[in-house]
Design a protein around this motif. Sequence first.
Motif, mmCIF file in Angstrom:
data_model
loop_
_atom_site.group_PDB
_atom_site.id
_atom_site.type_symbol
_atom_site.label_atom_id
_atom_site.label_comp_id
_atom_site.label_asym_id
_atom_site.label_seq_id
_atom_site.Cartn_x
_atom_site.Cartn_y
_atom_site.Cartn_z
ATOM 1 N N VAL A 1 -4.335 -1.656 -3.586
ATOM 2 C CA VAL A 1 -3.413 -1.355 -5.157
ATOM 3 C C VAL A 1 -1.627 -1.056 -5.223
ATOM 4 O O VAL A 1 -1.656 -1.234 -5.906
ATOM 5 N N ASN A 2 -1.673 0.457 -4.729
ATOM 6 C CA ASN A 2 -0.462 1.007 -4.253
ATOM 7 C C ASN A 2 0.520 0.222 -4.411
ATOM 8 O O ASN A 2 1.664 -0.472 -4.869
ATOM 9 N N LYS A 3 0.436 -0.821 -3.022
ATOM 10 C CA LYS A 3 1.240 -2.402 -2.664
ATOM 11 C C LYS A 3 1.617 -2.686 -3.851
ATOM 12 O O LYS A 3 3.116 -3.725 -3.869
ATOM 13 N N ILE A 4 0.525 -3.317 -4.342
ATOM 14 C CA ILE A 4 0.606 -4.682 -5.368
ATOM 15 C C ILE A 4 1.264 -4.176 -6.704
ATOM 16 O O ILE A 4 1.602 -4.562 -7.776
ATOM 17 N N ALA A 5 0.879 -2.355 -7.393
ATOM 18 C CA ALA A 5 1.906 -2.073 -8.475
ATOM 19 C C ALA A 5 2.009 -0.875 -8.027
ATOM 20 O O ALA A 5 0.961 0.545 -8.528
#
Length: 264
Positions: free
Chosen positions: A200-204
Motif C-alpha cells: 500500500v505504501n509503495k503505491i500511496a
Amino acid sequence: MVLGLLCLGFFSTGCKAIVATNNRNWAPDQAKLPIGVVQGDEITIHNVRNCRYVTSDDYVVQYYDKDIRLSDIETVDYVVVPFKDSPSVAHTMLSFGLSDGQYLVSSVEIRKEANEEYSAWKGFFNQYELMYVIGDERDVINLSSNYYKSDVYLYRTVAQPEQAQALFLDVIKRANKLAADPEFYHTVTNNCTTNIVSHVNKIAPKSVPYDMRILLPGYSDEYAYSLGLLDTSVPFEQLRSQSQINHLAERYRDDENFSEYIRR
C-alpha cells in the motif's frame, strides 16, 4: 537470566547462518509458488491454487494458470482472520475483484515443510520461508471459514480501479521476487500484514504509518477504518458486524458463485 540471554544470542547468531531456499520437502498445498508473466496489460499467473477440502488436513491439491488483463481488476478487498485463541493476532489477505465477477486472493504465509506446524516463536528465528499464495476464494476463504472455523471479515476498500491494479502488479512482482530470491518469514517484521502495508505504501507513500495495530493485526481493520481506507459511512462496529461472512461462506461453500454470495 544471563544464561538465557547467552542461549538466545547463540541461537540468533546461528539463525543468521541459515540460508533461505525454495528447495525443501514442502507441504502439498504449498509446493508450487505463483509466478506472474507480465506483458503490458496482459498477465499470465502460473500456479493459482484451487484446493478442494474434506478437512483442513485432507484435501485435493489443484493448481491452474490464469490469463487476465490488468485493466480488468476493479476492486480490492481486505480480509482479516483473527486467531481463535488470540484474536488480537490475525491473518490478513487481499482479494482482487475482476470485471467478470471472479476474484483472486493474495495470502502471504509461512511456507511449511511436510508435517510442519506454525509457531510464532519459531517465526523469530529463520525457521520458515515466506511465500505468496495466489488462489481463488473457494480455496483460501473457504479454508479459513469452513475448515479452520475461524471468523472471517471481508471489507471492501475504497481503492479506485487504478490503485487496485497498481497494488496487484506490486503483489505479482513481490511473488516473482520470492520465487527467484527466497526470504525468511519473521513473526513481526516480515509477515502477512507488514507485506500488505508495504504494498500500500509503495503505491500511496506514507498512507499507512506504523502503528501498534500493524503489530497486532487483529485490530488492523479498525486501523484501516481510521485511515479512511474502508467504508466510513457507518460506525466501525456496525461495519465489522456486516463484514463477517462465515454464515454465507458456510451456506455457499460448494457454490460456483461463492464469491458473489459471500458479498451479499
